[in-house]
Design a protein around this motif. Structure first.
Motif, PDB file in Angstrom:
ATOM      1  N   ASP A  85      24.283 -43.350   0.611  1.00  0.00           N
ATOM      2  CA  ASP A  85      23.729 -42.446   0.064  1.00  0.00           C
ATOM      3  C   ASP A  85      25.022 -41.247   0.742  1.00  0.00           C
ATOM      4  O   ASP A  85      25.406 -41.493   1.268  1.00  0.00           O
ATOM      5  N   VAL A  86      25.806 -40.514  -0.339  1.00  0.00           N
ATOM      6  CA  VAL A  86      26.422 -39.773   0.001  1.00  0.00           C
ATOM      7  C   VAL A  86      26.599 -38.302  -1.584  1.00  0.00           C
ATOM      8  O   VAL A  86      26.305 -38.448  -2.540  1.00  0.00           O
ATOM      9  N   LEU A  87      25.619 -37.194  -1.033  1.00  0.00           N
ATOM     10  CA  LEU A  87      25.175 -36.244  -1.311  1.00  0.00           C
ATOM     11  C   LEU A  87      26.578 -35.115  -1.796  1.00  0.00           C
ATOM     12  O   LEU A  87      27.483 -35.038  -1.219  1.00  0.00           O
ATOM     13  N   ILE A  88      26.457 -35.076  -3.103  1.00  0.00           N
ATOM     14  CA  ILE A  88      27.556 -33.718  -3.493  1.00  0.00           C
ATOM     15  C   ILE A  88      27.471 -32.817  -4.481  1.00  0.00           C
ATOM     16  O   ILE A  88      25.980 -32.362  -5.322  1.00  0.00           O
ATOM     17  N   THR A  89      27.793 -31.160  -3.970  1.00  0.00           N
ATOM     18  CA  THR A  89      27.860 -30.372  -5.372  1.00  0.00           C
ATOM     19  C   THR A  89      28.936 -29.631  -5.022  1.00  0.00           C
ATOM     20  O   THR A  89      29.598 -29.913  -3.901  1.00  0.00           O
ATOM     21  N   ASN A  90      29.042 -28.390  -5.938  1.00  0.00           N
ATOM     22  CA  ASN A  90      30.395 -27.473  -6.245  1.00  0.00           C
ATOM     23  C   ASN A  90      29.395 -26.654  -6.760  1.00  0.00           C
ATOM     24  O   ASN A  90      30.143 -26.080  -6.733  1.00  0.00           O
ATOM     25  N   ASP A  91      28.058 -26.244  -6.468  1.00  0.00           N
ATOM     26  CA  ASP A  91      26.995 -25.111  -6.567  1.00  0.00           C
ATOM     27  C   ASP A  91      27.736 -23.563  -5.936  1.00  0.00           C
ATOM     28  O   ASP A  91      27.790 -24.074  -4.820  1.00  0.00           O
ATOM     29  N   PRO A  92      28.456 -22.640  -6.368  1.00  0.00           N
ATOM     30  CA  PRO A  92      28.566 -21.416  -5.679  1.00  0.00           C
ATOM     31  C   PRO A  92      27.714 -21.408  -4.390  1.00  0.00           C
ATOM     32  O   PRO A  92      28.323 -21.069  -4.292  1.00  0.00           O
ATOM     33  N   TRP A  93      26.497 -20.605  -5.554  1.00  0.00           N
ATOM     34  CA  TRP A  93      25.480 -20.452  -4.298  1.00  0.00           C
ATOM     35  C   TRP A  93      24.767 -21.373  -2.674  1.00  0.00           C
ATOM     36  O   TRP A  93      24.634 -20.966  -2.599  1.00  0.00           O
ATOM     37  N   MET A  94      25.537 -22.513  -2.864  1.00  0.00           N
ATOM     38  CA  MET A  94      24.699 -23.304  -2.425  1.00  0.00           C
ATOM     39  C   MET A  94      26.296 -23.919  -1.049  1.00  0.00           C
ATOM     40  O   MET A  94      25.966 -24.665  -0.950  1.00  0.00           O
ATOM     41  N   SER A  95      26.911 -23.509  -1.781  1.00  0.00           N
ATOM     42  CA  SER A  95      28.111 -24.833  -0.919  1.00  0.00           C
ATOM     43  C   SER A  95      29.344 -22.955  -0.519  1.00  0.00           C
ATOM     44  O   SER A  95      29.377 -22.170  -0.052  1.00  0.00           O
ATOM     45  N   ALA A  96      30.561 -23.141  -1.195  1.00  0.00           N
ATOM     46  CA  ALA A  96      31.229 -22.739  -0.710  1.00  0.00           C
ATOM     47  C   ALA A  96      32.137 -20.957  -1.276  1.00  0.00           C
ATOM     48  O   ALA A  96      33.227 -20.960  -1.607  1.00  0.00           O
ATOM     49  N   GLY A  97      31.554 -21.018  -2.635  1.00  0.00           N
ATOM     50  CA  GLY A  97      31.831 -20.302  -3.628  1.00  0.00           C
ATOM     51  C   GLY A  97      32.343 -20.245  -5.186  1.00  0.00           C
ATOM     52  O   GLY A  97      32.920 -19.198  -5.612  1.00  0.00           O
ATOM     53  N   HIS A  98      32.774 -20.911  -4.951  1.00  0.00           N
ATOM     54  CA  HIS A  98      33.637 -21.314  -6.436  1.00  0.00           C
ATOM     55  C   HIS A  98      33.382 -23.066  -7.145  1.00  0.00           C
ATOM     56  O   HIS A  98      33.290 -23.938  -6.385  1.00  0.00           O
ATOM     57  N   PHE A  99      33.730 -23.370  -8.178  1.00  0.00           N
ATOM     58  CA  PHE A  99      33.655 -24.733  -8.698  1.00  0.00           C
ATOM     59  C   PHE A  99      34.640 -25.527  -7.691  1.00  0.00           C
ATOM     60  O   PHE A  99      34.631 -26.500  -7.922  1.00  0.00           O
ATOM     61  N   PHE A 100      36.123 -25.044  -7.551  1.00  0.00           N
ATOM     62  CA  PHE A 100      37.519 -25.738  -6.562  1.00  0.00           C
ATOM     63  C   PHE A 100      36.403 -26.500  -5.781  1.00  0.00           C
ATOM     64  O   PHE A 100      37.377 -27.289  -5.147  1.00  0.00           O
ATOM     65  N   ASP A 101      36.164 -26.079  -5.053  1.00  0.00           N
ATOM     66  CA  ASP A 101      35.118 -26.454  -3.914  1.00  0.00           C
ATOM     67  C   ASP A 101      34.511 -27.589  -3.981  1.00  0.00           C
ATOM     68  O   ASP A 101      33.133 -26.513  -3.988  1.00  0.00           O
TER      69      ASP A 101
END
Length: 516
Positions: A85-101
């Protein structure tokens, strides 16, 4: 755990995360990852506490990644995970602040049990929507929003998610090439951690993680305890592409007895209508960087050393973004977060802080079609100004402080895109005067070899307000952004003609101490 055993295992852990980062950079498609090092890699224990980070990476990515692992595992509980399994997100509030990250998290299994996680966050070339700039009116205009999902399930790709992502971006091959690099680097880290456990007869890394994190927290609290208790204030002002003047105000409260520091942003500017708002995790990342680099930068950066530092901000505040404000260019404000904190800490540890620097890197993205009619979208590429002067040395010139990324070489950009640089040189004398001078900014000129109109996303800052000096040092020279010789300050994407020429002069840093 005795010191010799700890040092041996610690050197192994650092080698694992550093190899993970090197593998990611070697395989990545995007020049901003491969050449500039705009990434973060970290190893976590099974409780999702960051144990170690790679030596390559930016504070905004690394410290945000430290919180992201816990956020992902709240959404998808560990007991539901399987090998592969590998998890992914670009949710700004869960990670680094904008969709590109995009953050990717891989569980590490040993004898059928999770013993830890390896994670990475990198800036991707394109995520659909508006692009890198600050012109979107709300977050839904800014690109593809990926909730916490499984990118791979038991080693097999999540075909539905892959199809949605491929359909919603301009350059899907680059996106999946970089995602593949993240997944591959995570697999390498998992293999190396298991090999370390085999080598030293470890069933898991819990005792090691406890030792590293406890020692790091204790050392950080000891460093704080040497400072005088009290509340100290600092303020920074700077202009942004829309012409707004942004104020960041901090009150830094030191509790020497408890070994705690609290940073409060009350009194700072409210939310912005353009995409420069900053989510709390990114604010926390650069705030903790300012404190950590001032107190004891040699300590490991992990869950333990970050724990004694608390960051708060009012609800209606530019560094506490609330849905649905736009955030795509959050670095424009986020990279200024350290400066009011450093001004506050200058009251108690003046020799360990620097004067204000140019702040946020000037981010550029170009889009269009080349002469053969093929579409192109560049990843963002960054240009820095001067760093503020230090207590015993001049500031560094054309350096990406505080983010720490490198500039993508002009030769690489000219080979990858139809861009032609007309100049790239230091803007001598732009650093502020003082006992020690601020670093100089730089002058960059370019035009496109497209033969057809193209689009420019440019995010300059400090065009009217130069960086302030410290302890009597002079201010650095503000920046200058011009198209065909005419000064421009735009928060939107600009349509350009083939013959148009862009000139950017980045700000110089502030001076330290009175001259003479």
């Amino acid at each position: 755990m005795d010191g010799i055993e700890l040092e041996i295992l610690w050197s192994n852990v650092i080698s694992i995360v550093s190899e993970q980062a090197r593998a990611l950079q070697r395989v990545a498609f995007s020049p901003v990852v491969r050449e500039a090092g705009d990434l973060a890699n970290a190893l976590f224990d099974k409780r999702a506490r960051m144990v170690a980070q790679a030596v390559t990476g930016t504070p905004g990515h690394i410290n945000s990644l430290g919180a992201a692992a816990r956020n992902l595992l709240k959404a998808i509980p560990p007991e539901t995970l399987k090998p592969g399994d590998v998890l992914i997100t670009n949710d700004p509030w869960m990670s680094a602040g904008h969709f590109f990250d995009i953050t990717v998290l891989t569980p590490i299994f040993r004898s059928g049990e999770i013993i830890g996680y390896c994670g990475s966050t990198i800036h991707h070339t394109d995520i659909g929507g508006y692009g890198v700039g600050s012109g979107a009116r709300d977050i839904h205009e800014e690109g593809l929003w990926i909730p916490v999902l499984k990118l791979y399930e038991a080693g097999k790709p999540n075909e539905t998610l892959h199809a949605v992502m491929r359909q919603n971006v301009r350059t899907p091959d680059a996106l999946f090439g970089d995602l593949g690099a993240q997944v591959a680097s995570g697999n390498i880290a998992a293999e190396r951690l298991n090999a370390m456990c085999d080598r030293y007869g470890l069933a898991d890394i819990e005792e090691l993680a406890d030792e590293i994190i406890t020692r790091s927290e204790t050392a950080t609290r000891e460093a704080i305890s040497k400072l005088p208790s009290g509340t100290y204030t600092g303020e920074s002002r700077f202009d942004v592409p829309s012409g707004e003047i942004i104020t960041l105000r901090t009150a830094v409260t030191i509790d020497a007895e408890a070994g705690d520091i609290t940073i409060d942003f009350a009194g700072s500017s409210g939310p912005s209508p353009i995409g420069i708002n900053v989510v709390p995790a990114y604010t926390h990342a650069y705030a903790t960087f300012a404190v950590r680099s001032t107190l004891n930068p040699e300590l490991p950066n992990n869950y333990g050393s970050l724990s004694p530092i608390r960051v708060t901000a009012p609800d209606e505040c530019i560094v506490n973004a609330k849905y649905p404000v736009p955030v795509n260019a959050r670095h424009v404000v986020g990279m200024y977060v350290p400066f009011p904190i450093l001004k506050a800490l200058a009251h108690v540890t003046p020799k360990n802080v620097v004067a204000e620097g140019s702040g946020a890197v000037w981010t550029i993205q170009i889009q269009g079609r080349d002469r053969a009619g093929q579409p192109f979208t560049s990843s963002m590429f960054n240009y820095s100004g001067g760093m503020g002067a230090r207590a015993t040395k001049d500031g560094l010139s054309a350096i990406c402080y505080p983010t720490g990324v490198a500039a993508v070489p002009t030769e690489v950009l000219e080979a990858a895109f139809p861009i032609e640089f007309t100049c790239k040189e230091l803007e001598l004398g732009s650093g502020g005067p003082g006992k020690y001078r601020g670093g100089d900014g730089q002058r960059i000129g370019y035009r496109m070899r497209t033969g057809s109109p193209w689009l420019l996303n440019a995010i300059p800052s400090r065009l009217t307000e130069g960086p302030e000096g410290l302890f009597g040092g002079g201010s650095g020279t503000p920046g200058h952004f011009a198209i065909n010789g005419k000064a421009v300050s735009e928060a939107r994407k600009i349509e350009m003609q083939p013959e148009d020429e862009v000139l950017m002069i980045t700000p110089g840093g502030g001076g330290y101490g009175r001259a003479g």
